[in-house]
Design a protein around this motif. Structure first.
Motif, PDB file in Angstrom:
ATOM      1  N   MET A   1       0.850  -1.181   0.000  1.00  0.00           N
ATOM      2  CA  MET A   1       0.000   0.000   0.000  1.00  0.00           C
ATOM      3  C   MET A   1       0.891   1.238   0.000  1.00  0.00           C
ATOM      4  O   MET A   1       1.780   1.377   0.816  1.00  0.00           O
ATOM      5  N   LYS A   2       0.627   2.143  -0.924  1.00  0.00           N
ATOM      6  CA  LYS A   2       1.385   3.393  -1.036  1.00  0.00           C
ATOM      7  C   LYS A   2       0.692   4.476  -0.209  1.00  0.00           C
ATOM      8  O   LYS A   2      -0.467   4.803  -0.454  1.00  0.00           O
ATOM      9  N   ARG A   3       1.444   5.016   0.766  1.00  0.00           N
ATOM     10  CA  ARG A   3       0.899   6.007   1.699  1.00  0.00           C
ATOM     11  C   ARG A   3       1.384   7.407   1.323  1.00  0.00           C
ATOM     12  O   ARG A   3       2.575   7.629   1.169  1.00  0.00           O
ATOM     13  N   VAL A   4       0.428   8.333   1.207  1.00  0.00           N
ATOM     14  CA  VAL A   4       0.708   9.713   0.806  1.00  0.00           C
ATOM     15  C   VAL A   4       0.400  10.624   1.991  1.00  0.00           C
ATOM     16  O   VAL A   4      -0.617  10.455   2.659  1.00  0.00           O
ATOM     17  N   ILE A   5       1.287  11.598   2.228  1.00  0.00           N
ATOM     18  CA  ILE A   5       1.064  12.579   3.295  1.00  0.00           C
ATOM     19  C   ILE A   5       1.134  13.981   2.708  1.00  0.00           C
ATOM     20  O   ILE A   5       1.925  14.247   1.798  1.00  0.00           O
ATOM     21  N   THR A   6       0.277  14.848   3.205  1.00  0.00           N
ATOM     22  CA  THR A   6       0.298  16.253   2.809  1.00  0.00           C
ATOM     23  C   THR A   6      -0.094  17.099   4.010  1.00  0.00           C
ATOM     24  O   THR A   6      -0.569  16.570   5.015  1.00  0.00           O
TER      25      THR A   6
ATOM     26  N   ARG B   1      -4.352  12.084  -3.283  1.00  0.00           N
ATOM     27  CA  ARG B   1      -4.893  10.733  -3.062  1.00  0.00           C
ATOM     28  C   ARG B   1      -4.651   9.844  -4.269  1.00  0.00           C
ATOM     29  O   ARG B   1      -4.383   8.651  -4.142  1.00  0.00           O
ATOM     30  N   ALA B   2      -4.715  10.421  -5.461  1.00  0.00           N
ATOM     31  CA  ALA B   2      -4.513   9.655  -6.697  1.00  0.00           C
ATOM     32  C   ALA B   2      -3.083   9.123  -6.816  1.00  0.00           C
ATOM     33  O   ALA B   2      -2.828   8.198  -7.587  1.00  0.00           O
ATOM     34  N   LEU B   3      -2.160   9.676  -6.032  1.00  0.00           N
ATOM     35  CA  LEU B   3      -0.758   9.221  -6.078  1.00  0.00           C
ATOM     36  C   LEU B   3      -0.506   8.004  -5.193  1.00  0.00           C
ATOM     37  O   LEU B   3       0.602   7.485  -5.152  1.00  0.00           O
ATOM     38  N   GLY B   4      -1.529   7.562  -4.471  1.00  0.00           N
ATOM     39  CA  GLY B   4      -1.344   6.415  -3.588  1.00  0.00           C
ATOM     40  C   GLY B   4      -2.649   5.754  -3.217  1.00  0.00           C
ATOM     41  O   GLY B   4      -3.693   6.016  -3.823  1.00  0.00           O
ATOM     42  N   ASP B   5      -2.574   4.923  -2.173  1.00  0.00           N
ATOM     43  CA  ASP B   5      -3.729   4.151  -1.728  1.00  0.00           C
ATOM     44  C   ASP B   5      -4.308   4.663  -0.411  1.00  0.00           C
ATOM     45  O   ASP B   5      -5.407   4.257  -0.017  1.00  0.00           O
ATOM     46  N   TYR B   6      -3.566   5.501   0.285  1.00  0.00           N
ATOM     47  CA  TYR B   6      -3.949   5.934   1.628  1.00  0.00           C
ATOM     48  C   TYR B   6      -3.459   7.362   1.810  1.00  0.00           C
ATOM     49  O   TYR B   6      -2.269   7.629   1.641  1.00  0.00           O
ATOM     50  N   LEU B   7      -4.381   8.284   2.131  1.00  0.00           N
ATOM     51  CA  LEU B   7      -4.020   9.698   2.250  1.00  0.00           C
ATOM     52  C   LEU B   7      -4.081  10.156   3.699  1.00  0.00           C
ATOM     53  O   LEU B   7      -5.118  10.037   4.358  1.00  0.00           O
ATOM     54  N   ILE B   8      -2.962  10.702   4.163  1.00  0.00           N
ATOM     55  CA  ILE B   8      -2.816  11.237   5.512  1.00  0.00           C
ATOM     56  C   ILE B   8      -2.650  12.749   5.382  1.00  0.00           C
ATOM     57  O   ILE B   8      -1.822  13.215   4.594  1.00  0.00           O
ATOM     58  N   VAL B   9      -3.415  13.514   6.169  1.00  0.00           N
ATOM     59  CA  VAL B   9      -3.380  14.969   6.062  1.00  0.00           C
ATOM     60  C   VAL B   9      -3.045  15.583   7.414  1.00  0.00           C
ATOM     61  O   VAL B   9      -3.738  15.330   8.402  1.00  0.00           O
ATOM     62  N   GLY B  10      -1.990  16.397   7.434  1.00  0.00           N
ATOM     63  CA  GLY B  10      -1.640  17.176   8.608  1.00  0.00           C
ATOM     64  C   GLY B  10      -2.288  18.546   8.514  1.00  0.00           C
ATOM     65  O   GLY B  10      -2.068  19.270   7.542  1.00  0.00           O
ATOM     66  N   VAL B  11      -3.108  18.874   9.488  1.00  0.00           N
ATOM     67  CA  VAL B  11      -3.786  20.169   9.539  1.00  0.00           C
ATOM     68  C   VAL B  11      -3.030  21.063  10.525  1.00  0.00           C
ATOM     69  O   VAL B  11      -2.839  20.703  11.683  1.00  0.00           O
ATOM     70  N   SER B  12      -2.586  22.216  10.060  1.00  0.00           N
ATOM     71  CA  SER B  12      -1.832  23.146  10.908  1.00  0.00           C
ATOM     72  C   SER B  12      -2.650  23.553  12.123  1.00  0.00           C
ATOM     73  O   SER B  12      -3.820  23.924  11.991  1.00  0.00           O
ATOM     74  N   THR B  13      -2.018  23.519  13.286  1.00  0.00           N
ATOM     75  CA  THR B  13      -2.693  24.006  14.488  1.00  0.00           C
ATOM     76  C   THR B  13      -2.862  25.518  14.396  1.00  0.00           C
ATOM     77  O   THR B  13      -2.207  26.184  13.586  1.00  0.00           O
TER      78      THR B  13
ATOM     79  N   LYS C   1       8.208  17.902   9.924  1.00  0.00           N
ATOM     80  CA  LYS C   1       7.703  17.165   8.756  1.00  0.00           C
ATOM     81  C   LYS C   1       8.392  15.810   8.586  1.00  0.00           C
ATOM     82  O   LYS C   1       7.740  14.810   8.315  1.00  0.00           O
ATOM     83  N   GLY C   2       9.692  15.763   8.780  1.00  0.00           N
ATOM     84  CA  GLY C   2      10.414  14.497   8.659  1.00  0.00           C
ATOM     85  C   GLY C   2       9.942  13.477   9.674  1.00  0.00           C
ATOM     86  O   GLY C   2       9.791  12.286   9.362  1.00  0.00           O
ATOM     87  N   GLU C   3       9.670  13.935  10.880  1.00  0.00           N
ATOM     88  CA  GLU C   3       9.169  13.034  11.927  1.00  0.00           C
ATOM     89  C   GLU C   3       7.771  12.538  11.582  1.00  0.00           C
ATOM     90  O   GLU C   3       7.447  11.369  11.817  1.00  0.00           O
ATOM     91  N   TYR C   4       6.926  13.417  11.025  1.00  0.00           N
ATOM     92  CA  TYR C   4       5.581  13.009  10.628  1.00  0.00           C
ATOM     93  C   TYR C   4       5.659  11.974   9.498  1.00  0.00           C
ATOM     94  O   TYR C   4       4.908  11.000   9.489  1.00  0.00           O
ATOM     95  N   ILE C   5       6.562  12.185   8.552  1.00  0.00           N
ATOM     96  CA  ILE C   5       6.739  11.236   7.450  1.00  0.00           C
ATOM     97  C   ILE C   5       7.088   9.859   8.005  1.00  0.00           C
ATOM     98  O   ILE C   5       6.510   8.839   7.597  1.00  0.00           O
ATOM     99  N   LYS C   6       8.013   9.834   8.953  1.00  0.00           N
ATOM    100  CA  LYS C   6       8.404   8.553   9.573  1.00  0.00           C
ATOM    101  C   LYS C   6       7.263   7.965  10.397  1.00  0.00           C
ATOM    102  O   LYS C   6       6.974   6.773  10.303  1.00  0.00           O
ATOM    103  N   GLN C   7       6.636   8.792  11.220  1.00  0.00           N
ATOM    104  CA  GLN C   7       5.567   8.333  12.112  1.00  0.00           C
ATOM    105  C   GLN C   7       4.431   7.659  11.346  1.00  0.00           C
ATOM    106  O   GLN C   7       3.897   6.647  11.780  1.00  0.00           O
ATOM    107  N   PHE C   8       4.079   8.234  10.197  1.00  0.00           N
ATOM    108  CA  PHE C   8       2.959   7.708   9.419  1.00  0.00           C
ATOM    109  C   PHE C   8       3.410   6.794   8.273  1.00  0.00           C
ATOM    110  O   PHE C   8       2.595   6.396   7.444  1.00  0.00           O
ATOM    111  N   SER C   9       4.711   6.469   8.235  1.00  0.00           N
ATOM    112  CA  SER C   9       5.270   5.570   7.208  1.00  0.00           C
ATOM    113  C   SER C   9       4.878   6.006   5.800  1.00  0.00           C
ATOM    114  O   SER C   9       4.455   5.195   4.972  1.00  0.00           O
ATOM    115  N   ALA C  10       5.008   7.300   5.539  1.00  0.00           N
ATOM    116  CA  ALA C  10       4.607   7.852   4.239  1.00  0.00           C
ATOM    117  C   ALA C  10       5.625   7.497   3.162  1.00  0.00           C
ATOM    118  O   ALA C  10       6.833   7.527   3.391  1.00  0.00           O
ATOM    119  N   ASP C  11       5.108   7.172   1.995  1.00  0.00           N
ATOM    120  CA  ASP C  11       5.937   6.880   0.826  1.00  0.00           C
ATOM    121  C   ASP C  11       6.090   8.102  -0.063  1.00  0.00           C
ATOM    122  O   ASP C  11       7.047   8.205  -0.835  1.00  0.00           O
TER     123      ASP C  11
END
Length: 131
Positions: A1-6, A25-37, A78-88
């Protein structure tokens, strides 16, 4: 599964937001979104968002194709979020072109064009001018 983060503020949601999320979302199978606080948004723009971070998170979570949503507390994490969510794949708008290339060692980095003719800043200015 290809995981995308934005990431984004997603204040005063408009079609540009929806389209970039759809294209991400079209670039992968699972979309993770970080919303700025709210605090991060204020530190970036010196202004508070129209909608609270909790409302913005709920709104983004309700969009078809968004699988997971979380609060982004810091641009420097951002790098930590990429690792935390195993984003591709990291997807950002092309107004950030080159700014996140440092994460290419962690995942693919893609900059997508913004929707022409629409921006939250311009929308808010038009709303204020017509009030």
């Amino acid at each position: 599964m290809k995981r995308v983060i934005t990431f984004g503020t997603f204040d005063v949601l408009h079609v540009g937001h929806v389209r970039i999320l759809q294209r991400a979302r079209a670039l992968g199978d699972y979309l993770i979104v970080g919303v700025s606080t709210d605090a991060l948004n204020f530190s970036k723009k010196q202004k508070r968002p129209v909608y609270s971070q909790f409302d913005r998170l709920e709104i983004v979570k309700s969009i078809a194709g968004v699988d997971e949503v979380f609060f982004e507390h810091s641009l420097e994490l951002k790098g930590e979020y990429i690792k935390q969510f195993s984003a591709d794949v990291l997807v950002m708008g092309n107004d950030w072109e080159g700014r996140f290339d440092e994460y290419k060692s962690l995942c693919e980095v893609v900059y997508l064009p913004r929707t022409e003719g629409i921006s939250t800043t311009e929308l808010l200015a038009e709303i204020r001018a017509s009030a």
